[in-house]
Motif scaffolding. Structure first.
Motif, PDB file in Angstrom:
ATOM      1  N   GLU A 486       2.777 -29.800   1.123  1.00  0.00           N
ATOM      2  CA  GLU A 486       1.289 -28.858   0.315  1.00  0.00           C
ATOM      3  C   GLU A 486       1.889 -28.308   0.970  1.00  0.00           C
ATOM      4  OE1 GLU A 486      -2.096 -29.871  -0.592  1.00  0.00           O
ATOM      5  OE2 GLU A 486      -2.162 -31.403  -1.827  1.00  0.00           O
ATOM      6  N   LEU A 487       2.966 -26.771   0.702  1.00  0.00           N
ATOM      7  CA  LEU A 487       2.651 -25.656   1.570  1.00  0.00           C
ATOM      8  C   LEU A 487       2.204 -24.501   0.655  1.00  0.00           C
ATOM      9  CD1 LEU A 487       6.632 -26.586   1.531  1.00  0.00           C
ATOM     10  CD2 LEU A 487       4.959 -26.511   3.201  1.00  0.00           C
ATOM     11  N   TYR A 488       1.277 -23.887   0.880  1.00  0.00           N
ATOM     12  CA  TYR A 488       0.224 -23.348   0.721  1.00  0.00           C
ATOM     13  C   TYR A 488       0.125 -21.447   1.125  1.00  0.00           C
ATOM     14  CZ  TYR A 488      -2.894 -26.125   3.470  1.00  0.00           C
ATOM     15  OH  TYR A 488      -3.600 -26.812   4.104  1.00  0.00           O
ATOM     16  N   ASP A 489       0.261 -21.006   2.191  1.00  0.00           N
ATOM     17  CA  ASP A 489       0.198 -19.983   3.400  1.00  0.00           C
ATOM     18  C   ASP A 489       0.835 -18.783   2.854  1.00  0.00           C
ATOM     19  OD1 ASP A 489       2.445 -21.250   4.677  1.00  0.00           O
ATOM     20  OD2 ASP A 489       1.240 -21.773   6.659  1.00  0.00           O
ATOM     21  N   SER A 490       2.438 -18.886   1.498  1.00  0.00           N
ATOM     22  CA  SER A 490       2.737 -18.116   1.575  1.00  0.00           C
ATOM     23  C   SER A 490       2.694 -16.724   1.365  1.00  0.00           C
ATOM     24  CB  SER A 490       4.316 -18.160   0.943  1.00  0.00           C
ATOM     25  OG  SER A 490       3.337 -18.486  -0.231  1.00  0.00           O
ATOM     26  N   MET A 491       3.111 -14.993   1.049  1.00  0.00           N
ATOM     27  CA  MET A 491       2.690 -13.927   1.323  1.00  0.00           C
ATOM     28  C   MET A 491       2.187 -13.802  -0.570  1.00  0.00           C
ATOM     29  SD  MET A 491       2.917 -10.671   3.308  1.00  0.00           S
ATOM     30  CE  MET A 491       4.733 -12.008   4.775  1.00  0.00           C
ATOM     31  N   ILE A 492       4.266 -14.902  -0.865  1.00  0.00           N
ATOM     32  CA  ILE A 492       4.129 -14.068  -2.576  1.00  0.00           C
ATOM     33  C   ILE A 492       3.829 -15.474  -3.251  1.00  0.00           C
ATOM     34  CG2 ILE A 492       6.005 -14.756  -4.339  1.00  0.00           C
ATOM     35  CD1 ILE A 492       6.454 -12.305  -2.106  1.00  0.00           C
ATOM     36  N   GLN A 493       2.499 -15.574  -3.632  1.00  0.00           N
ATOM     37  CA  GLN A 493       1.920 -16.446  -4.038  1.00  0.00           C
ATOM     38  C   GLN A 493       2.280 -17.369  -5.278  1.00  0.00           C
ATOM     39  OE1 GLN A 493      -1.695 -13.439  -4.673  1.00  0.00           O
ATOM     40  NE2 GLN A 493      -3.200 -14.903  -3.840  1.00  0.00           N
ATOM     41  N   GLU A 494       2.734 -17.486  -5.633  1.00  0.00           N
ATOM     42  CA  GLU A 494       3.194 -17.768  -6.695  1.00  0.00           C
ATOM     43  C   GLU A 494       4.793 -18.705  -6.035  1.00  0.00           C
ATOM     44  OE1 GLU A 494       4.073 -14.508  -7.426  1.00  0.00           O
ATOM     45  OE2 GLU A 494       2.574 -13.365  -8.217  1.00  0.00           O
ATOM     46  N   GLU A 495       5.147 -18.592  -4.470  1.00  0.00           N
ATOM     47  CA  GLU A 495       5.797 -19.526  -3.567  1.00  0.00           C
ATOM     48  C   GLU A 495       5.381 -19.798  -3.012  1.00  0.00           C
ATOM     49  OE1 GLU A 495       9.422 -17.010  -3.186  1.00  0.00           O
ATOM     50  OE2 GLU A 495       9.351 -16.088  -5.241  1.00  0.00           O
ATOM     51  N   ASN A 496       4.295 -20.248  -3.396  1.00  0.00           N
ATOM     52  CA  ASN A 496       3.228 -22.074  -2.816  1.00  0.00           C
ATOM     53  C   ASN A 496       4.043 -23.072  -3.035  1.00  0.00           C
ATOM     54  OD1 ASN A 496       1.908 -20.216  -0.592  1.00  0.00           O
ATOM     55  ND2 ASN A 496       0.279 -20.206  -2.383  1.00  0.00           N
ATOM     56  N   PHE A 497       4.517 -23.635  -2.381  1.00  0.00           N
ATOM     57  CA  PHE A 497       5.169 -25.295  -3.019  1.00  0.00           C
ATOM     58  C   PHE A 497       4.001 -26.083  -2.901  1.00  0.00           C
ATOM     59  CE2 PHE A 497       8.245 -22.403  -3.092  1.00  0.00           C
ATOM     60  CZ  PHE A 497       8.882 -22.059  -4.275  1.00  0.00           C
ATOM     61  N   TYR A 498       4.360 -26.769  -4.306  1.00  0.00           N
ATOM     62  CA  TYR A 498       3.668 -28.762  -4.126  1.00  0.00           C
ATOM     63  C   TYR A 498       4.565 -29.656  -4.782  1.00  0.00           C
ATOM     64  CZ  TYR A 498      -0.738 -25.573  -3.270  1.00  0.00           C
ATOM     65  OH  TYR A 498      -1.393 -25.181  -2.887  1.00  0.00           O
ATOM     66  N   ILE A 499       4.636 -30.344  -3.625  1.00  0.00           N
ATOM     67  CA  ILE A 499       6.161 -30.945  -4.062  1.00  0.00           C
ATOM     68  C   ILE A 499       5.181 -33.194  -4.100  1.00  0.00           C
ATOM     69  CG2 ILE A 499       8.317 -32.499  -3.212  1.00  0.00           C
ATOM     70  CD1 ILE A 499       8.266 -29.888  -1.463  1.00  0.00           C
ATOM     71  N   TYR A 500       6.041 -33.892  -5.354  1.00  0.00           N
ATOM     72  CA  TYR A 500       5.094 -34.925  -5.187  1.00  0.00           C
ATOM     73  C   TYR A 500       6.501 -35.769  -5.966  1.00  0.00           C
ATOM     74  CZ  TYR A 500       0.747 -32.372  -6.156  1.00  0.00           C
ATOM     75  OH  TYR A 500       0.016 -31.401  -5.708  1.00  0.00           O
ATOM     76  N   ARG A 501       6.064 -37.539  -6.134  1.00  0.00           N
ATOM     77  CA  ARG A 501       7.092 -37.830  -6.255  1.00  0.00           C
ATOM     78  C   ARG A 501       6.388 -38.713  -7.055  1.00  0.00           C
ATOM     79  NH1 ARG A 501      11.328 -41.104  -4.209  1.00  0.00           N
ATOM     80  NH2 ARG A 501      10.674 -40.468  -2.489  1.00  0.00           N
ATOM     81  N   VAL A 502       6.980 -38.344  -8.770  1.00  0.00           N
ATOM     82  CA  VAL A 502       6.323 -39.483  -9.744  1.00  0.00           C
ATOM     83  C   VAL A 502       7.670 -40.065 -10.734  1.00  0.00           C
ATOM     84  CG1 VAL A 502       6.505 -38.733 -12.333  1.00  0.00           C
ATOM     85  CG2 VAL A 502       6.085 -37.012 -10.578  1.00  0.00           C
TER      86      VAL A 502
END
Length: 517
Positions: A486-502
């Motif tokens: 979970e990478l959620y601290d960027s200034m571009i709010q749409e470019e916080n990334f959450y990565i999952y294995r499905v």
């Protein structure tokens, strides 16, 4: 009196460039590339031929020259840092041209590179605007020889028009100046009148070509020409304040903010202040009619663009400042006609241009520390960090699914090879996004997980899901869906990334059907 070319001030320019380079390198070294930068890079990367570049950027609303330059760069390397290196080189060339050639005193030429746009927007963010600014300044430097070198004028004017939509407007304004020249030459029956038509024809042709390139296809969802239903908060004339006083608000989301316009008392008077400021700028430029024509025509064009097509961001509004700089260059390049008994207003006009430009440049310099300070201390986009996570986990060549698609370009552009991802919205792979109506479906989290699991079954491997929002906690069970990062601290709010294995669907391939590769 004919304008004369300025003798280059090379030693001073070299000193300014040496002072500027550390600032430029600092800015770009602490900037994480975001989707707009990497979108252009991916368009160039995934276009085999130049015509494919023109075709693939059709949904972006921009002319193709920057993309074509990146296509040439792609023939050398697929590393997007090469784009950043090229962008620093372009910005440095801008500084050299201005510091060595501009008809202003050394203090103003020394201030110019360290303002908000040159020290941040047009160097840290690798987009087309630095190239457009360089072409505009080269056009200014060529202005005294515009009649003697019509082919060079035509080439610069055409390239400027085809670089970015805002520079297309600037090129159209300069073409209006050439038409003004032609009228004066024709009245005097000067033979040079016939030569002026070469750059005028080039400017008109390039304007039409740029307009056709920027005009969105029928199935596009990008901005179309439309009359605003109500006056928005960012009413187009107030963009003049953003351009001339680009001091961002000093807080985490500083980018595309303006400290003055975010003050509620000032917002109430922002429109009349903007109109008064515009009138003042036209007044101080009117010492040379061609400068006033350039700024007046260009201002009307940019206001129409921002008001009727696309409101734009600070980097777009900055071309009002660019327009003022090149108009001031033209105004100072040629001495004003001698007036044996100038009126008080003429004396004020002739004396006010340099102080006005100085105040504007000082305001720009005031905005630079805020931008660079937050770029240094904070994360602009998490795209690079998400790419690093995928590489560290050995997932950079995994089966990728991205929801939403457009932020994922900030990740795809920084992975090795030629990666792509599947979009649940269309069922197809993508690297760069085409803004079509086919993307209109907005899948739920459950839809996205079903798509990823079904796709995994088709492909025989588990999918890696990139999202710019977290899945609902009840959907992450640690078995079928596993949280990776979970990478959620960027200034571009749409470019916080959450990565999952499905995990792939082992019960078959029912559900959302992926499209063909």
């Amino acid at each position: 009196m004919p304008s004369l070319p300025r003798r280059p001030d090379r030693l001073f320019a070299a000193l300014v460039v040496c002072a500027y380079l550390p600032v430029a390198l600092f800015a770009i070294a602490h900037h994480e590339m975001w989707r707009d930068e990497l979108h252009c890079w991916l368009v160039a990367r995934d276009s085999p031929m130049p015509w494919d570049v023109v075709h693939n950027r059709a949904y972006d609303g921009q002319p193709p020259l920057w993309y074509l330059l990146l296509w040439l760069l792609q023939r050398v390397t697929h590393n997007p840092r090469a784009m950043q290196a090229a962008h620093v080189a372009l910005a440095t060339a801008v500084v050299w041209v201005f510091a060595s050639r501009a008809p202003f005193g050394r203090p103003l030429r020394a201030l110019f590179p360290f303002g908000y746009f040159l020290a941040y927007e047009y160097v840290a963010l690798s987009r087309c605007y630095g190239l457009a600014l360089l072409l505009a300044l080269l056009l200014c430097d060529n202005h005294p020889r515009r009649f003697e070198r019509p082919a060079r004028t035509a080439l610069l004017l055409g390239a400027l028009a085809l670089t970015t939509t805002v520079s297309t407007v600037v090129a159209a304004a300069y073409t209006a100046v050439l038409l003004w020249d032609w009228v004066g030459l024709a009245r005097r029956r000067d033979p040079l009148a016939r030569r002026v038509w070469i750059p005028i024809a080039a400017g008109a042709t390039a304007f039409v070509a740029a307009a056709l390139c920027a005009w969105p296809p029928a199935d596009s969802t990008v901005a179309h020409l439309s009359w605003p239903r109500e006056m928005p908060d960012d009413f187009a004339p107030t963009r003049l304040i953003v351009a001339m006083l680009p001091v961002p608000r000093p807080y985490f989301y500083f980018w595309n903010s303006n400290a003055l316009l975010e003050l509620e008392p000032f917002r109430r008077v922002a429109v009349p202040v903007s109109l008064a400021l515009g009138a003042w700028l036209v007044f101080v430029l009117s010492r040379r009619r061609e400068a006033a024509v350039l700024f007046g025509v260009g201002m009307v064009g940019l206001m129409a663009l921002f008001g009727l097509v696309y409101g734009g961001d600070v980097r777009h509004h900055g071309f009002i400042f660019v327009l003022f700089v090149i108009a001031a260059w033209l105004a100072k390049q040629t001495p004003a006609p001698l007036d044996p008994a100038p009126t008080r207003w003429r004396r004020l006009r002739d004396a006010a241009l340099t102080p006005t430009l100085a105040v504007v440049l000082l305001a720009h310099v005031a905005g630079t520390p805020i931008a660079l300070g937050y770029e240094y201390a904070k994360v602009f986009s998490s795209g690079s960090r998400a790419a690093d996570v995928l590489r560290a986990r050995g997932l950079d060549r995994a089966l990728l699914v991205a929801e939403v698609d457009y932020p994922a370009t900030a990740v795809l552009g920084q992975l090795d090879g030629d990666p792509s991802a599947y979009s649940p919205r269309t069922g197809h792979t993508f690297s760069f996004v085409k803004w079509t109506r086919a993307r209109a479906w907005d899948p739920s989290d459950q839809d996205t997980l079903r798509f990823a699991a079904t796709l995994g079954a088709w492909k025989g491997e588990d999918a890696v899901l990139l999202m710019n929002r977290p899945l609902l906690p009840e959907l992450v069970d640690g078995h079928a869906v596993v949280r990776i990062a979970e990478l959620y601290d960027s200034m571009i709010q749409e470019e916080n990334f959450y990565i999952y294995r499905v995990a792939r669907n082992t019960e078959g391939t029912r559900g959302v059907q992926p499209g063909a590769d």
